[in-house]
Design a protein around this motif. Structure first.
Motif, short mmCIF file in Angstrom:
data_model
loop_
_atom_site.label_atom_id
_atom_site.label_comp_id
_atom_site.label_asym_id
_atom_site.label_seq_id
_atom_site.Cartn_x
_atom_site.Cartn_y
_atom_site.Cartn_z
N PRO A 59 0.83 -1.21 0.00
CA PRO A 59 0.00 0.00 0.00
C PRO A 59 0.86 1.25 0.00
O PRO A 59 1.99 1.25 0.51
N LEU A 60 0.32 2.32 -0.56
CA LEU A 60 1.05 3.59 -0.60
C LEU A 60 1.41 4.07 0.79
O LEU A 60 2.51 4.55 1.03
N TYR A 61 0.47 3.91 1.74
CA TYR A 61 0.76 4.40 3.10
C TYR A 61 1.93 3.64 3.73
O TYR A 61 2.70 4.21 4.51
N ALA A 62 2.09 2.35 3.41
CA ALA A 62 3.20 1.57 3.95
C ALA A 62 4.53 2.07 3.37
O ALA A 62 5.54 2.18 4.09
N ASP A 63 4.53 2.36 2.08
CA ASP A 63 5.73 2.86 1.42
C ASP A 63 6.17 4.19 2.05
O ASP A 63 7.34 4.41 2.33
N ILE A 64 5.20 5.07 2.29
CA ILE A 64 5.52 6.39 2.87
C ILE A 64 6.00 6.24 4.31
O ILE A 64 6.93 6.93 4.74
N LEU A 65 5.38 5.32 5.08
CA LEU A 65 5.82 5.14 6.46
C LEU A 65 7.24 4.59 6.54
O LEU A 65 8.03 5.01 7.39
N ILE A 66 7.58 3.68 5.64
CA ILE A 66 8.96 3.16 5.61
C ILE A 66 9.94 4.29 5.31
O ILE A 66 11.02 4.39 5.91
N GLU A 67 9.58 5.16 4.37
CA GLU A 67 10.43 6.31 4.05
C GLU A 67 10.58 7.20 5.29
O GLU A 67 11.68 7.70 5.57
N ALA A 68 9.49 7.38 6.03
CA ALA A 68 9.55 8.19 7.25
C ALA A 68 10.48 7.56 8.28
O ALA A 68 11.31 8.24 8.88
N LYS A 69 10.35 6.26 8.49
CA LYS A 69 11.19 5.57 9.47
C LYS A 69 12.66 5.65 9.10
O LYS A 69 13.53 5.78 9.97
N SER A 70 12.95 5.60 7.80
CA SER A 70 14.35 5.66 7.37
C SER A 70 14.98 7.01 7.66
O SER A 70 16.20 7.13 7.72
#
Length: 324
Positions: free
Chosen positions: A188-199
């Protein structure tokens, strides 16, 4: 009447490491040397820069920083730390069993510990016109009474492991992934964005926080649209109600009666409110522990949405079960 004086001396050591393929453009004679600096907040800062080659022959430049901070703690805090050091186990300020005096001490100082080394690298990067990225920096923090025996202080909650955390489970990975592919399910798009945030959670907390809240907003809208397709046009084209209100009103309807606690809904409201302040003023006023607790809450809500979408495996990635 004489005032009581702090009695116990502690030293905190922060070790940070960063590898980059971008040449820092520093004169090669510095490679391998230990450079020493004094800053306003640290007792001593060591910087070592080295050069090596990867298996493919690419140049790798490594930075290693050691920053030392000296503290004289009150009797109450000193005793709390001494009791933890006796156990020989790492100090985990995110644990419910960790004394409040230790949690508050870490919360008050953690950003200072991490920022000293990062600010030094930023200064090096700016001075020598380099472009290396700090997002890959790794750190460990240690505490000592005698500067001989060092005890690690955890700087991240266990729930923030980004990759490979459960690949050791006894499951058929081939079958699991093939099942997702056959179902035409993608990340999901939200998962992709959250991973980017965590990084970015170490090197750029403000942008990481803004990204994480964006992931939550997208996730809330997507889970509602999935179960109530008739809301799609309204959510996509008209300014939608606050996320807290959407969770309060729609989640019980689509999730078989799941109702989030008032505490969680209030925190969601605060999460979005602080994001708005950051976006307009550029300020970042969250404490270290508060920042990570909020990232964890966003993670938990998005994983709850994964579970509600039929992906039962997502439940194991929920850090705090309170969101269920």
């Amino acid at each position: 009447m004489s005032l009581s004086q702090p009695e116990q001396r502690f030293v905190v050591k922060v070790v940070q490491k960063l590898e980059t393929s971008n040449n820092p453009f520093i004169h090669p004679y510095t490679f391998g040397d230990r450079l020493q600096f004094i800053t306003d907040k640290s007792q001593l800062t060591n910087l070592t820069i080295s050069q090596s080659r990867s298996h493919s022959g690419d140049e790798i430049f490594s930075f290693e920083i050691e920053v030392f901070f000296e503290y004289f703690l009150s009797n109450k805090r000193a005793q709390a730390f001494s009791n933890q050091l006796i156990t020989g186990n790492p100090i985990d300020p995110f644990s419910e069993k960790c004394p409040g005096t230790i949690k508050s001490f870490v919360d008050e100082n953690k950003d200072i510990w991490i920022n000293e080394g990062e600010n030094l690298l930023k200064l090096v990067r700016w001075r020598y016109n380099s472009t290396f990225d700090l997002s890959g920096i790794k750190e460990k923090v240690y505490l000592t009474l005698d500067e001989i025996n060092w005890t690690e202080i955890h700087t991240r909650p266990s729930g923030l492991v980004l990759t490979g955390a459960w690949m050791s489970e006894e499951i058929d990975v081939n079958q699991e992934i093939q099942k997702l592919l056959d179902s035409k399910i993608s990340e999901p798009l939200y998962a992709d964005i959250l991973i980017e945030a965590k990084s970015q959670s170490s090197a750029a907390k403000r942008s990481a926080y803004i990204l994480a809240v964006a992931a939550l907003e997208i996730g809330v809208k997507q889970i509602i649209i999935k179960f109530k397709p008739d809301t799609s046009w309204l959510l996509d084209n008209i300014q939608s109600p606050p996320i807290e209100k959407l969770l309060r009103e729609y989640l019980p309807q689509i999730a078989g009666g799941i109702v989030l606690s008032e505490e969680t809904l209030k925190e969601v409201r605060n999460i979005v409110s602080d994001r708005n302040v950051m976006s307009h003023k550029g300020s970042f006023n969250l404490s270290f522990i508060q920042f990570h607790e909020r990232i964890n809450l966003i993670n938990d809500l998005l994983r709850l949405f994964d579970k509600l979408s039929g992906n039962k495996w997502a439940e194991k990635y929920i850090v705090e079960k309170r969101t269920l």
